[in-house]
Design a protein around this motif. Structure first.
Motif, PDB file in Angstrom:
ATOM      1  N   GLY A 119       6.596   3.924   7.797  1.00 10.28           N
ATOM      2  CA  GLY A 119       6.041   4.488   7.383  1.00 10.28           C
ATOM      3  C   GLY A 119       5.486   5.784   6.945  1.00 10.28           C
ATOM      4  N   PRO A 120       4.427   6.165   5.974  1.00  9.40           N
ATOM      5  CA  PRO A 120       4.315   7.471   6.039  1.00  9.40           C
ATOM      6  C   PRO A 120       3.456   8.158   7.260  1.00  9.40           C
ATOM      7  CG  PRO A 120       3.474   6.676   4.563  1.00  9.40           C
ATOM      8  CD  PRO A 120       3.915   5.137   4.765  1.00  9.40           C
ATOM      9  N   ALA A 121       3.196   7.194   8.075  1.00 11.06           N
ATOM     10  CA  ALA A 121       2.099   8.028   9.152  1.00 11.06           C
ATOM     11  C   ALA A 121       1.698   6.603  10.554  1.00 11.06           C
ATOM     12  CB  ALA A 121       0.883   7.179   8.830  1.00 11.06           C
ATOM     13  N   SER A 122       3.303   5.868  10.309  1.00 13.44           N
ATOM     14  CA  SER A 122       3.408   4.675  11.190  1.00 13.44           C
ATOM     15  C   SER A 122       4.701   4.152  11.260  1.00 13.44           C
ATOM     16  CB  SER A 122       2.458   3.715  11.454  1.00 13.44           C
ATOM     17  OG  SER A 122       2.691   3.104  10.452  1.00 13.44           O
TER      18      SER A 122
ATOM     19  N   GLY B 157       0.959  -1.597   0.049  1.00 14.17           N
ATOM     20  CA  GLY B 157      -0.079   0.258   0.200  1.00 14.17           C
ATOM     21  C   GLY B 157       0.182   1.290   0.208  1.00 14.17           C
ATOM     22  N   ALA B 158       1.067   1.800   1.333  1.00 16.70           N
ATOM     23  CA  ALA B 158       1.747   2.940   0.944  1.00 16.70           C
ATOM     24  C   ALA B 158       4.267   2.292   0.885  1.00 16.70           C
ATOM     25  CB  ALA B 158       2.611   3.743   2.588  1.00 16.70           C
ATOM     26  N   ALA B 159       4.611   3.265   0.900  1.00 14.38           N
ATOM     27  CA  ALA B 159       6.306   2.691   1.389  1.00 14.38           C
ATOM     28  C   ALA B 159       6.278   2.203   2.389  1.00 14.38           C
ATOM     29  CB  ALA B 159       7.074   3.684   0.367  1.00 14.38           C
ATOM     30  N   TYR B 160       7.358   1.766   2.715  1.00 18.63           N
ATOM     31  CA  TYR B 160       8.177   1.752   4.277  1.00 18.63           C
ATOM     32  C   TYR B 160       9.617   0.906   3.949  1.00 18.63           C
ATOM     33  CZ  TYR B 160       2.497   0.639   5.627  1.00 18.63           C
ATOM     34  OH  TYR B 160       2.101   0.771   6.335  1.00 18.63           O
ATOM     35  N   GLN B 161      10.576   2.111   4.987  1.00 19.34           N
ATOM     36  CA  GLN B 161      11.242   1.609   5.283  1.00 19.34           C
ATOM     37  C   GLN B 161      12.024   0.499   6.245  1.00 19.34           C
ATOM     38  OE1 GLN B 161      13.620   2.679   2.920  1.00 19.34           O
ATOM     39  NE2 GLN B 161      16.003   2.624   3.864  1.00 19.34           N
TER      40      GLN B 161
END
Length: 234
Positions: A197-200, A164-168
């Protein structure tokens, strides 16, 4: 963040002797896990399968699937993830079909290795693009990529993973321990995995058997209600 997403984002990793520069024998692999409360009481099961087949252009591709069926009183979770990846374990497409109680969602991400972009579309909803790189990987394909790297004696460097989103994602080795799987005990390497991620942000502990395919045998996920786990049955 859901237990399912946690499981997919964390599974990576361990130090072991280098093997041949080939993909381990994932083809036909079928793994079953118990999903447990902190008390040890079972919440349900999770399944992970891998197979190799031919794509539309007759080139070999991998198909990976992960499914979880679990429930607590009054709330059921049924999630299905499917990944198609090239022979080099670069993602081609990634699908998620999730049902958390009454909330349901479906989405599909298509990867374009030529442009380095991935297009994510929610079924019945919107569409967006995100940079994925020349060999972008979704969370499920990334798991098998990491297992392959570990089987060859390499620990992947921190990198982006799409779910979904991108996670490092980054990993830290934490030694070895014996882990019970079914009626036997196996030696496993313990890894601490963290992601942002962008929000967590999140962190987990994952243990991988020291076998030829680096089988994930135990995942420990800290949540508000305590330490949940996913334990390999067979």
């Amino acid at each position: 963040m859901s237990l399912t997403r946690n499981f997919l984002l964390l599974l990576t990793f361990m130090l072991s002797a280098a093997g041949a520069q080939t993909v381990p024998a994932f083809d036909g692999e079928k793994l079953i896990y118990n999903v447990n409360w902190p008390s040890g009481l079972s919440l349900g099961e999770a399944y992970m399968n891998a197979s190799r087949t031919s794509g539309q252009d007759a080139a070999p591709v991998w198909q990976f699937e992960f499914q979880i069926d679990a429930a607590i009183p009054g709330f059921a979770v049924t999630d299905h993830y499917r990944s198609v990846a090239s022979a080099d374990l670069c993602s081609v497409e990634f699908e998620k079909n999730m049902a958390h109680g009454k909330r349901k969602a479906r989405e599909k991400t298509v990867f374009n290795q030529q442009t380095g972009m991935a297009t994510r579309q929610t079924i019945g909803g919107g569409k967006s693009e995100v940079s994925a790189g020349v060999c972008g990987r979704d969370a499920l394909a990334f798991l098998y990529y990491v297992r392959r790297e570990l089987a060859q004696g390499r620990l992947p460097a921190p990198q982006r993973v799409l779910s979904g989103a991108a996670y490092q994602i980054s990993m830290q080795y934490g030694g070895t321990q014996m882990v019970r799987t079914g009626d036997s005990q196996v030696e496993a390497d313990r890894l601490s995995i963290s992601g942002k991620g962008p929000a967590s942000a999140f962190s987990f502990e994952a243990l991988f058997a020291r076998d030829a395919t680096r089988t994930p045998v135990l995942i420990k996920v800290p949540l508000a209600m305590g330490m949940f786990s996913m334990e390999l049955v067979r």
